[in-house]
Structure formats: structure tokens, C-alpha cells
Scaffold this active site. Structure first.
Site, PDB file in Angstrom:
ATOM      1  N   ASP A  31       0.862  -1.182   0.000  1.00  0.00           N
ATOM      2  CA  ASP A  31       0.000   0.000   0.000  1.00  0.00           C
ATOM      3  C   ASP A  31       0.905   1.241   0.000  1.00  0.00           C
ATOM      4  OD1 ASP A  31      -1.665   2.089   0.556  1.00  0.00           O
ATOM      5  OD2 ASP A  31      -2.677   1.132   2.255  1.00  0.00           O
ATOM      6  N   GLU A  81      30.192   4.943   5.411  1.00  0.00           N
ATOM      7  CA  GLU A  81      30.158   3.504   5.694  1.00  0.00           C
ATOM      8  C   GLU A  81      30.005   2.747   4.375  1.00  0.00           C
ATOM      9  OE1 GLU A  81      26.458   2.025   7.500  1.00  0.00           O
ATOM     10  OE2 GLU A  81      25.971   4.130   7.878  1.00  0.00           O
ATOM     11  N   CYS A 113      26.163   5.579  10.770  1.00  0.00           N
ATOM     12  CA  CYS A 113      25.753   6.943  10.390  1.00  0.00           C
ATOM     13  C   CYS A 113      26.327   8.019  11.294  1.00  0.00           C
ATOM     14  CB  CYS A 113      24.237   7.071  10.432  1.00  0.00           C
ATOM     15  SG  CYS A 113      23.437   5.994   9.281  1.00  0.00           S
ATOM     16  N   SER A 203      16.165  -1.798  15.465  1.00  0.00           N
ATOM     17  CA  SER A 203      17.053  -0.648  15.235  1.00  0.00           C
ATOM     18  C   SER A 203      16.340   0.662  15.602  1.00  0.00           C
ATOM     19  CB  SER A 203      17.556  -0.623  13.790  1.00  0.00           C
ATOM     20  OG  SER A 203      16.528  -0.241  12.902  1.00  0.00           O
ATOM     21  N   HIS A 235      19.009  12.549  13.312  1.00  0.00           N
ATOM     22  CA  HIS A 235      19.420  11.635  12.243  1.00  0.00           C
ATOM     23  C   HIS A 235      18.130  11.069  11.622  1.00  0.00           C
ATOM     24  CE1 HIS A 235      20.974   8.391   9.955  1.00  0.00           C
ATOM     25  NE2 HIS A 235      20.482   7.453  10.762  1.00  0.00           N
ATOM     26  N   LYS A 244       9.041  10.716  15.200  1.00  0.00           N
ATOM     27  CA  LYS A 244       8.837   9.923  16.425  1.00  0.00           C
ATOM     28  C   LYS A 244       9.886  10.263  17.469  1.00  0.00           C
ATOM     29  CE  LYS A 244       6.684   5.719  14.762  1.00  0.00           C
ATOM     30  NZ  LYS A 244       6.851   4.287  14.645  1.00  0.00           N
ATOM     31  N   ASN A 279      17.493   7.895   2.892  1.00  0.00           N
ATOM     32  CA  ASN A 279      18.585   7.853   3.868  1.00  0.00           C
ATOM     33  C   ASN A 279      19.905   8.059   3.139  1.00  0.00           C
ATOM     34  OD1 ASN A 279      20.080   7.540   6.175  1.00  0.00           O
ATOM     35  ND2 ASN A 279      19.418   5.438   6.615  1.00  0.00           N
ATOM     36  N   SER A 312      24.224   3.135  13.934  1.00  0.00           N
ATOM     37  CA  SER A 312      23.890   1.804  14.435  1.00  0.00           C
ATOM     38  C   SER A 312      25.128   1.094  14.954  1.00  0.00           C
ATOM     39  CB  SER A 312      23.272   0.976  13.310  1.00  0.00           C
ATOM     40  OG  SER A 312      21.939   1.347  13.157  1.00  0.00           O
TER      41      SER A 312
END
Ligand code: HMG
Length: 735
Positions: A31, A81, A113, A203, A235, A244, A279, A312
């Protein structure tokens, strides 16, 4: 007086290609709201074969450098990275491409990152030591997850370049940071893989946990509190997570949702670039900074920005900076907008081809010319990556031509044996673009046949000789038609080799040829002819040569014969001239356009047999039943008359008759006969347009005549959707 140190200039670069999330959602059966709303993502940037973290970095950095500030750079810190070598720092290639001073130190930093933030802090410390130096920090990455994995929609790529100095023009970095490290496997990329592995939801949890931890440490170190900050940046692996994060931080410091609203508006401006780029790992936090500054028209001078950096694995840091008076005069807003405006949306096939090209990297590879930026990744030679600086991107010569596809309304197959065929050009095209390349090669980007690659002129000549010899053997009956062209892209390679020979092109020039088409391949709409004709036309004009219709036709026929064995030339003729024609023995009589210029078709799918095989099969039928040819002649004349006089009853009767003749020569597969039978039962008529098929269940394009609603109902029952094609007066042309 204490020296302030921080970001003096900021710029980003992202390649000129992107994949709309709507395209990805459709291809993966997701969707679209899940990606648009659930992730907050609209598009994602896609890395073309001739770019890498090095070229993106050079493009980003070039925009903020001039002769004066370049001379003061004594350190380049390259955060990535997506390193291009296990030993050598990618920044050394950039140092060379940008002609930076030789008394300069260059190194690469890695921690997912996070490393661009480490580079900034290191640069700030070095500048405090010696305030007259400038340090170039570049964050450059390609976010790659597996095709069809959950991480796929959160890819992207780009570079952010930051020039750090004393008395910075944009953002002064303040002392005191909060850090947090925890050994977790939330996202990682082992040395033997070129795509990241990720525990996606875990993550996100760790990212939020590290935010609270680094914030607490930051507050303890700096003695600052929430209310001391005006703006928060995070980030941004995907925009929804930054939103969030902001909500989570508000909750962590005990704010009500209404008091957090004010800063949320700033956050939305900060996420604009990420929404369309995706990203870019190390650069992503700084892309948010550029986005905020480029989109916020109000002056934010003196405001404190809180920045949350996360890598991470994991390491996180929360730190702050103060926007400097007059910073707006130093932004590159128009440049950034132009980068995004000039991008091209990819189809899912093009995206997957670009993606796979980067998976197949090995030694001695030449990359095709896809993007036209100043810096390009030219391939790998003797294990050494080759980076090039193009003379002047604006000086790249580009010529594009388009040629239409066609519908054969009557007389296909019979036309090969000298009977007339009625054909009409339709508003679907192949576009060929020829541009200059800096090496002495011919590179091809042919997404419709899934090919990206480049060849020397010598190799192309060998291919041309091989294909011509193979066609000679076919004519002598020593070889089947399918054994001539072995890979679909060889047709365009042959076309190019032939045209370059014809125009006696010096082989010290390099070219790039790109085709794109909205004609279905191998379905009887003349996609091969449209590519051959548009490519020849573009090559000729690129070389400054005139190409008359006869030369175009002859050059095209040589190429088409390789594919069809004995081409009637009808597709080529329409691609060159456009319009409506009765075509016979290489000659045409122009017809008036039919009164109704709309044609209903369904695409039943690419046939399992190619045109050459079908023509070889029908040849036997015509030999065994000599009166068949005359029947085709009559029906073609009848359809031509019915169309000109808008006589629907005669049209239906003639098309039905034409269908029966095609059944007789064995080119209409059983399921298609069944479909056409039902069309006839509801009062309509239908016939295969093109070669049809001598095996399998599909027959390419079928032309339908009759009542709209009734046709829709039958098509729906067979899982086909009806398209309307419009006729076209124009043949090949420059665009
Ligand atoms: P997923 O399996 O597609 O996620 O993976 P989902 O099913 O949970 O759906 C995502 C959201 O869409 C959810 O929202 C759904 O409710 C919503 P949430 O509940 O979380 O608020 N949704 C819909 N919304 C509207 N209409 C609908 C609909 N359907 C569902 N119809 C995930 C998503 C991000 C996990 C995946 O893409 C992934 O694994 N990405 C890579 C990992 C990643 O980005 N992690 C971020 C934190 S780690 C980090 O930032 C470091 C990193 O940058 C690397 C580095 O440091 O080097 C990645």
C-alpha cells in the site's frame, strides 16, 4: 575573546535519478500509504552506475569551495560507511579531483551513520588548536538493503559537504556533547556483503533509547535544558522516525504535546530533503540542517539548534550549535533546488538495473555514461578505480530523437510476400539520446532490454561482422533466425556500429547512447524499428550529418533483418514517416488518417515466439496455399476502405475475416482465439496486430472494434485491460 568554531559553508549533492515510492509500492504490492505515511517517504535517490561516494562527495564539496578557501584547507575528513577500498581513504580521490593543497591530511572515518559527527568534533578541536586552518568534512553514503527486503524503501544516497572554520558563517558548534555507546546488532554490513543487514524494528527502538541516553548525558554535561533550545534536528533514516524521535524526546522531558508543537513546524522543514532523497546515512542529519535553512524564510540567527546523531551498532551523540547572524547570505538554496529539480524518475526496471550494476562490480569494468555531472566513476582498471573530471558538464553535447511505434491494421505476414499492408503510426515512442563521453568507447544504457555497459569500437566492429556472417548463414538455411541476435541489446549495438561506420566516425571519440520507450517490447508495435530509427537519427545529428529517408531505411533494414530474417520494412517505414500507409514491396501509398483516430487495444503479453520464427512459419503456409495471399490483399483493401469511409459494419466484417486468415496461417494462439470469439459474440471484432505467435498462449497486441462496455466486459473476463491508442502524423524527429 574566545574563538567560535563551526560550519562556515554547507552543500549537498544527490545523483540525478530517483525512484518514486509510488512506483516501488506498486512493484512490490505494498500500500503506497505505508511508505508515504508510515515512513514519511516520497521518493528515494538512486545511485547510477557511473557515480560512487567519491563522485557524490566531489560534487557536494565543489559547490562550497573557491580558490581562497581551498588554499586554507589542511585536513579532509571523509565520513562514510560505503567505503570504496579497505585501505585507501575515499577522500584521497576527492582531494585529487578537487585539486586540494598537497600539504593536507586526508582520512576516512567509520561508525555507521555517526561518523560525520565525529569528524565535525575532531575538526572543531583541530581548528581551536590553529584557528587559521579550514577543514573539509564530507559525509557521503549509499544506503543499500536487499531488493524486496523490508529495508528497501528506506534506501537513498547523497553527500553533504561542510567547511569548518573559526568564526563560521552558518553554525557555531558549542562545547559539551552527550554520548552513548552500546554493543548491539541492530544494523551492520559484514565485509563480504554490499548490502546492509538490519533488524529493522529493533534498530528503531535502539535509536530512540540512545536518544534519551545521549540527551541525559548532554544535559548533565552542558547544564542546558529543553527550553534552552529553539530547534531540534535528528538523524533521519526515514522522516517518520525523526518525527517519532521528537515526540519521544518531548515525552522524555515531560512536555505536553501542545508545547512541543512549535518546534515540530521547524522539524517538518528539516525533513523536506530527506522525504525525496531517502537515507544518506552519515550525511542525513546534516541534510536536515540544510533542509531547515533552505526552507525557513524567517531569520533564525542566534537560535540554538539541538542535533541528535545516531550510528547503528551503536554510538549516539547529542550536541548543539548557534545559528550565526547573516547565515542566510551564505546558503546555496537555489543550487540545491536545481539539483532536485533536474532529477529523473526511474522505472522499477531501471532502478533494479542500477542496483544490480553496483552488486556486480569487479575488476576491468567500464561504466556507461549515465549521469552528466562533472565527476564520474569510469570503472575499474587493473584493480584501480578510475575517477574522472569531465571537461565541462555544460559543454556535454546531447542530441535526442524519437520515433513512433505502429499498429498493422491488416496485411501482416502477407506483406513479407509482396501483398499490401495497412499500417498506422501511434503516439507511443522510443527516444534515443546520444551524448559525448570522455573515453574512446561507446557506452549503452538500454533499460528496456536490461543492458548497461560499454564497448570499444573494435569490439563493436567484431560484433557487427559476427552478426552479418550469422545472417548470411540464415539466408543460406544453415542457421535458425533465433541464433543470430543472442542478446536483445546486440540489435542496438549493431545499429550504432553500422551508423558510426556509415558516417566514418573517428574512433577517438566517445559516445553514450541511451534509449527509453513506452512501447511494449516484442508485442508487435514496432519497438525494435522505433529504437533503430531513433538511434540512427540521433547519431547522425549528433555527428552533424544529414540522413535522408532512403539511407535511414537502408541502415534500418540491415539491422531489422538480423532480428526478423527478412524484414518487410513496414515498421521502419512508419517509424521514419509517421501517418497512415498502404505499404507494399518497400513502397508506400499515403492514406488519409481514418475519421476515428482512436484505436482500442489489449496487450496479451510478449509472445513466446519471435517475429522471425513466425515469419518463417507463415512462409510455408503461403507456399502451400497460393490463394491465401490474394485473400489477404482483398481483406486489407476492404479494411482500408471501411476506415476511410467510417463504415463500421464493413470494418467489423473485414476484421473478422482478417482474423480467420491469421488463424489459418497459425499465428493466433488458442486462448487468444477464444478471447476473440467472445468479442465477436458481443457484436465486435478483433485481430492480432503484428506477427502473433506460433507457440505459447500470448500474441502481443490485439486490436478491438465494437461497443466500449461490451469490449470492457470481455477483456476483464480474460484479465486484459483495454488501452486507447491515438494515431500520429509525425515520424522520427529531433526532440
Ligand atoms: P516495515 O516492516 O515495513 O515496517 O519496516 P512496519 O510494518 O512497522 O510499517 C512501518 C510503518 O508504516 C508503521 O508505522 C506502520 O504502522 C505504518 P509505526 O507503527 O511504526 O508508526 N503503516 C502504514 N501507515 C499508513 N498506511 C498504511 C500502513 N501500513 C503500515 N497502509 C523499517 C520499516 C523502517 C523497519 C524498515 O524499512 C527497515 O528495516 N529499514 C532499515 C532500518 C532503519 O532505517 N532503521 C532506523 C533506525 S537505525 C538507524 O537510524 C541507523 C541507520 O541509518 C544506519 C546507520 O546507522 O548506518 C539505518
Amino acid at each position: 575573546m574566545a574563538v567560535t568554531v563551526g560550519i562556515d559553508r554547507i552543500s549537498f549533492y544527490t545523483p540525478p535519478f530517483y525512484l518514486p515510492m509510488a512506483t516501488l509500492a506498486k512493484a512490490r504490492g505494498i500500500d503506497p500509504d505505508k511508505l508515504h505515511i508510515g515512513l514519511g517517504q516520497r521518493d528515494m535517490a538512486v545511485l547510477p552506475p557511473d557515480e560512487s561516494v567519491v563522485t557524490m562527495a566531489a560534487h557536494a564539496a565543489e559547490a562550497i569551495l573557491d580558490d581562497d578557501n581551498k588554499a586554507q584547507i589542511d585536513t579532509v575528513l571523509f565520513a562514510t560507511e560505503s567505503g570504496v577500498d579497505q585501505s585507501k581513504a575515499a577522500g584521497i580521490f576527492v582531494h585529487h579531483l578537487l585539486d586540494l593543497p598537497k600539504n593536507c591530511r586526508v582520512l576516512e572515518l567509520k561508525q555507521a551513520c555517526y561518523s560525520a559527527t565525529a569528524a565535525i568534533q575532531m575538526a572543531v578541536a583541530l581548528i581551536h588548536q590553529q584557528p587559521d586552518r579550514k577543514i573539509l568534512v564530507i559525509a557521503s553514503d549509499v544506503a543499500r538493503y536487499g531488493l524486496q527486503s523490508a529495508g528497501e524503501p528506506s534506501q537513498g544516497c547523497g553527500s553533504v559537504a561542510l567547511l569548518l572554520s573559526a568564526n563560521p558563517a552558518i553554525l557555531a558548534i558549542e562545547p559539551y556533547s552527550g554520548y552513548y555507546t552500546q554493543d548491539v546488532m541492530d544494523f551492520w554490513r559484514p565485509n563480504y556483503r554490499d548490502e546492509a543487514l538490519v533488524e529493522g524494528k529493533y534498530s528503531c527502538q535502539i535509536y530512540l533509547q540512545a536518544l534519551a541516553e545521549s540527551w541525559d548525558h548532554y544535559c548533565a554535561q552542558s547544564k542546558r535544558q529543553w527550553r534552552d533550545h529553539d530547534i531540534f534536528l535528528y538523524h533521519t533514516p526515514f522522516p517518520r522516525l525523526a518525527e517519532k524521535a521528537h515526540q519521544a524526546l518531548c515525552k522524555h522531558v515531560g512536555l505536553t504535546s501542545s508545547s512541543s508543537e512549535e518546534t515540530h513546524a521547524g522539524l517538518d522543514l528539516a525533513l523536506q530533503y530527506s522525504r525525496t532523497i531517502g537515507n544518506c546515512y552519515t550525511g542525513s542529519l546534516y541534510l536536515s540542517l540544510a533542509s531547515l535553512l533552505d526552507h525557513q524564510s524567517a531569520d533564525l540567527s542566534g537560535q540554538r539548534v539541538g542535533l541528535y546523531s545516531y550510528g547503528s551498532g551503536c554510538v549516539a551523540e547529542f550536541f548543539s550549535g548557534i545559528l550565526q547572524p547573516g547565515y542566510q547570505a551564505h546558503l546555496l538554496t537555489a543550487h540545491h533546488r536545481a539539483i532536485l529539480k533536474d532529477r529523473k524518475a526511474l522505472s522499477i526496471n531501471e532502478y533494479e538495473q542500477f542496483y544490480r550494476f553496483h552488486s556486480q562490480q569487479h575488476d576491468n569494468v567500464d561504466t556507461p555514461h549515465i549521469s552528466h555531472g562533472r565527476y564520474r566513476f569510469a570503472g575499474v582498471d587493473d584493480h584501480k578505480p578510475q575517477y574522472q573530471r569531465q571537461k565541462s558538464p555544460s559543454g556535454v553535447k546531447v542530441v535526442s530523437a524519437s520515433a513512433p511505434g505502429k499498429l498493422i491494421l491488416s496485411g501482416e505476414h502477407a506483406v513479407v510476400h509482396g501483398a499490401p499492408a495497412l499500417v498506422i503510426a501511434v503516439e507511443r515512442y522510443t527516444k534515443a539520446t546520444v551524448s559525448s563521453a570522455s573515453d574512446q568507447k561507446l557506452s549503452f544504457h538500454l533499460p528496456d532490454v536490461g543492458h548497461i555497459g560499454s564497448e570499444t569500437f573494435h569490439k563493436l566492429h567484431r560484433l557487427k561482422t559476427r552478426l552479418q556472417e550469422a545472417h548470411g548463414k540464415f539466408r543460406r538455411g544453415e542457421r535458425g533466425i533465433s541464433d543470430i541476435i543472442q542478446k536483445p541489446f546486440e540489435l542496438l549495438q549493431y545499429t550504432a556500429a553500422n551508423a558510426l561506420d556509415k558516417f566514418a566516425t573517428p574512433d577517438d571519440q566517445g559516445f553514450h547512447i541511451h534509449t527509453e520507450s513506452n512501447l511494449p517490447i516484442g508485442c508487435g508495435m514496432g519497438s525494435s524499428a522505433a529504437s533503430i530509427i531513433s538511434a540512427n537519427y540521433a547519431i547522425a545529428h549528433y555527428l552533424g550529418k544529414t540522413i535522408d529517408d532512403k539511407t535511414q531505411y537502408q541502415l534500418g533494414l540491415r539491422a531489422e533483418n538480423l532480428q526478423h530474417g527478412y524484414s518487410s520494412g513496414i515498421d521502419l517505414h512508419v517509424a521514419i514517416h509517421g501517418g497512415c500507409h498502404l505499404f507494399q514491396n518497400g513502397q508506400s501509398t499515403v492514406q488519409n488518417m481514418p475519421a476515428d483516430t482512436n484505436f482500442y487495444i489489449v496487450n496479451t503479453g510478449a509472445p513466446d515466439a519471435n517475429t522471425g520464427q513466425c515469419v518463417t512459419h507463415s512462409r510455408q503456409c503461403f507456399q502451400q496455399q497460393p490463394d491465401l495471399l490474394e485473400k489477404f490483399v482483398e481483406v486489407t483493401q476492404s479494411i482500408a476502405y471501411a476506415l476511410q469511409s467510417a463504415n463500421q459494419a464493413q470494418l467489423i466484417a473485414s476484421v473478422r475475416l482478417n482474423h480467420r486468415l491469421l488463424v489459418e496461417i497459425g499465428v493466433v494462439p488458442a486462448p487468444i482465439q477464444q478471447f476473440i470469439k467472445q468479442i465477436e459474440e458481443v457484436g465486435g471484432a478483433a485481430k492480432v496486430c503484428g506477427a502473433g505467435s506460433v507457440k505459447g498462449e500470448k500474441a502481443g497486441i490485439v486490436w478491438l472494434i465494437g461497443d466500449d462496455q461490451a469490449l470492457q466486459t470481455v477483456a476483464h473476463q480474460h484479465g486484459f485491460s483495454i488501452e486507447t491508442l491515438h494515431s500520429d502524423y509525425d515520424g522520427v524527429k529531433l526532440i
